[in-house]
Design an enzyme around this catalytic site. Structure first.
Site, mmCIF file in Angstrom:
data_model
loop_
_atom_site.group_PDB
_atom_site.id
_atom_site.type_symbol
_atom_site.label_atom_id
_atom_site.label_comp_id
_atom_site.label_asym_id
_atom_site.label_seq_id
_atom_site.Cartn_x
_atom_site.Cartn_y
_atom_site.Cartn_z
ATOM 1 N N VAL A 9 10.888 18.521 61.461
ATOM 2 C CA VAL A 9 11.464 19.895 60.727
ATOM 3 C C VAL A 9 11.071 21.177 61.650
ATOM 4 C CG1 VAL A 9 11.921 18.776 58.598
ATOM 5 C CG2 VAL A 9 9.645 19.615 58.896
ATOM 6 N N SER A 10 11.955 21.849 61.763
ATOM 7 C CA SER A 10 11.485 22.918 62.783
ATOM 8 C C SER A 10 11.551 24.309 61.800
ATOM 9 C CB SER A 10 12.394 23.099 63.710
ATOM 10 O OG SER A 10 13.700 23.420 63.314
ATOM 11 N N GLY A 11 12.300 24.161 60.738
ATOM 12 C CA GLY A 11 12.540 25.538 59.858
ATOM 13 C C GLY A 11 13.967 25.825 59.981
ATOM 14 N N GLY A 12 14.783 25.222 60.752
ATOM 15 C CA GLY A 12 16.125 25.686 60.943
ATOM 16 C C GLY A 12 17.194 24.784 60.384
ATOM 17 N N ASP A 14 19.507 22.976 61.109
ATOM 18 C CA ASP A 14 19.892 21.399 61.750
ATOM 19 C C ASP A 14 18.821 20.657 61.361
ATOM 20 O OD1 ASP A 14 22.101 22.446 62.793
ATOM 21 O OD2 ASP A 14 21.008 22.875 64.877
ATOM 22 N N SER A 15 17.774 20.788 61.220
ATOM 23 C CA SER A 15 16.521 19.796 60.824
ATOM 24 C C SER A 15 16.775 19.697 59.200
ATOM 25 C CB SER A 15 15.154 20.024 61.389
ATOM 26 O OG SER A 15 14.942 21.270 60.862
ATOM 27 N N PHE A 34 5.665 20.364 64.248
ATOM 28 C CA PHE A 34 4.457 20.327 65.286
ATOM 29 C C PHE A 34 4.310 21.692 65.898
ATOM 30 C CE2 PHE A 34 8.185 19.504 67.785
ATOM 31 C CZ PHE A 34 7.803 20.417 69.098
ATOM 32 N N CYS A 93 10.701 18.358 77.261
ATOM 33 C CA CYS A 93 9.958 18.271 76.042
ATOM 34 C C CYS A 93 10.342 17.145 75.030
ATOM 35 C CB CYS A 93 10.307 19.582 75.256
ATOM 36 S SG CYS A 93 9.624 19.876 73.775
ATOM 37 N N GLY A 117 17.124 16.972 64.649
ATOM 38 C CA GLY A 117 18.461 17.644 64.310
ATOM 39 C C GLY A 117 19.370 17.608 65.549
ATOM 40 N N CYS A 190 11.755 27.811 74.027
ATOM 41 C CA CYS A 190 11.270 28.355 72.670
ATOM 42 C C CYS A 190 9.862 28.992 72.886
ATOM 43 C CB CYS A 190 11.371 27.132 71.808
ATOM 44 S SG CYS A 190 9.846 25.682 72.473
#
Length: 346
Positions: A9-12, A14-15, A34, A93, A117, A190
């Site tokens: 989960v990135s906060g966006g 999609d995830s 992460f 990455c 995502g 990023c």
């Protein structure tokens, strides 16, 4: 493959939607986020990320991958520019961090697979090779960035958005009241937020840019540059050399600290070499036809790919291509399947 599934989960959105879809399919899901060390101060804390878990009723673990991210992604990025190449950090990455260090962390927490995502699909297994396929949303397909995943990594990969469009993902989030922490779309680099690439490179490496000559393809001096790190093949802006036509960067000569420029028609080439290829579909036994993407925002074009050894190839395009850039990824497709991908060299 049994066991919990971890969702990165990135906060966006999609995830977030990926986690929602996984939660619907099975109850044994947890989130994993992460830290890279390059977050904005407001993003570095875990409160916002863990709030996503409360929306979905899943635990979210925050892991620190700052050291790995710096060594494997950021250092690669700066080294590529110093070598006169144009790096693609997402291609590094995904296998090294997301399906490398992060997958290792998820496994230590009991996960059998890692979901992300990405708009892509993975199929196969059970005695056959895993296949990586384009996402059905042509405008968001991210299979290019996943082309360096190994069979072992694809075995553990899960892409819940592969059969969805971005429009449907946003609509689903709105319908279910899912609130992402950030509205910002993911980006290729990023870790560079508020600076130009050139400024980031100088600040990160401490290098002092060295001025040098700008020459045309015949070797005639036409101007002076203030540091090769400011340029990439195909670039038009920032050359500032008057001529009958606009100049474009044709080549970056780090050995002699020269920027080689030419007119638009001089940008095209009919072939290139590709090294360190990850053959997802297996090493071809001879020349083959494949649609080839030479950068993410490039329409895959027909080409003949001739393997040289196990991980190299010569690519001959059916039609000459512009701005074939050393350091970028060349990714080979057969229909919607990713055959493999490697690095373009000069």
């Amino acid at each position: 493959m049994s066991g919990p599934i971890a969702i990165a989960v990135s906060g966006g959105v999609d995830s977030l939607v990926s986690a929602y879809l996984l939660k619907k399919q099975q109850s044994d899901v947890f989130g994993i986020h992460f830290l890279t060390g390059y977050e904005k101060p407001a993003e570095a804390g875990s409160a916002g990320i863990k709030a996503l878990g409360r929306q979905l009723d899943i635990p979210v673990v925050v892991v620190d991958l700052k050291v790995q991210f710096k060594a494997l992604v950021v250092d690669y990025f700066t080294a590529a520019y110093r070598n006169g190449e144009t790096p693609n950090p997402c291609l590094v990455c995904n296998p090294a961090i997301k399906f490398g260090a992060l997958l290792d962390e998820a496994r230590q927490l009991g996960a059998s697979r890692l979901a992300t995502g990405h708009y892509a699909r993975v199929e196969g297994g059970q005695g056959t090779r895993y296949r990586l396929r384009r996402g059905v949303d042509e405008t968001k397909d991210q299979s290019y960035f996943l082309s360096r995943l190994t069979q072992d990594q694809l075995m553990c990969a899960c892409f819940p958005l592969g059969t969805l469009t971005k429009v449907k993902v946003k609509a689903l989030a709105a319908a279910k009241g899912l609130q992402p922490v950030t509205q910002q779309e993911s980006q290729d680099v990023c870790f560079i937020r508020d600076a130009r690439y050139a400024d980031f490179l100088v600040r990160t490496t401490g290098a002092c840019p060295q001025p040098g000559d700008i020459v045309d393809t015949a070797g005639h001096r036409v101007g002076t540059h203030n540091g090769l790190h400011q340029y990439t093949v195909g670039q038009r802006r920032g050359i500032n050399c008057p001529a009958s036509q606009a100049y474009y960067v044709v080549r970056i000569d780090t050995r002699r600290n020269r920027l080689v420029v030419g007119f638009k028609e001089e940008l095209t080439v009919d072939s290139c070499r590709v090294l360190d290829i990850n053959w997802i579909a297996g090493v071809p036994d001879g020349p083959m036809q494949a649609d080839t993407r030479i950068r993410y925002r490039h329409e895959a074009v027909p080409a003949t790919v001739s393997p040289v050894g196990l991980d190299c190839a010569v690519v001959r395009f059916d039609q000459p291509q512009a701005a074939v850039t050393p350091g970028q990824g060349a990714v080979f497709y057969r229909g919607d399947e990713v055959i493999g991908g490697g690095w373009i060299v000069s």
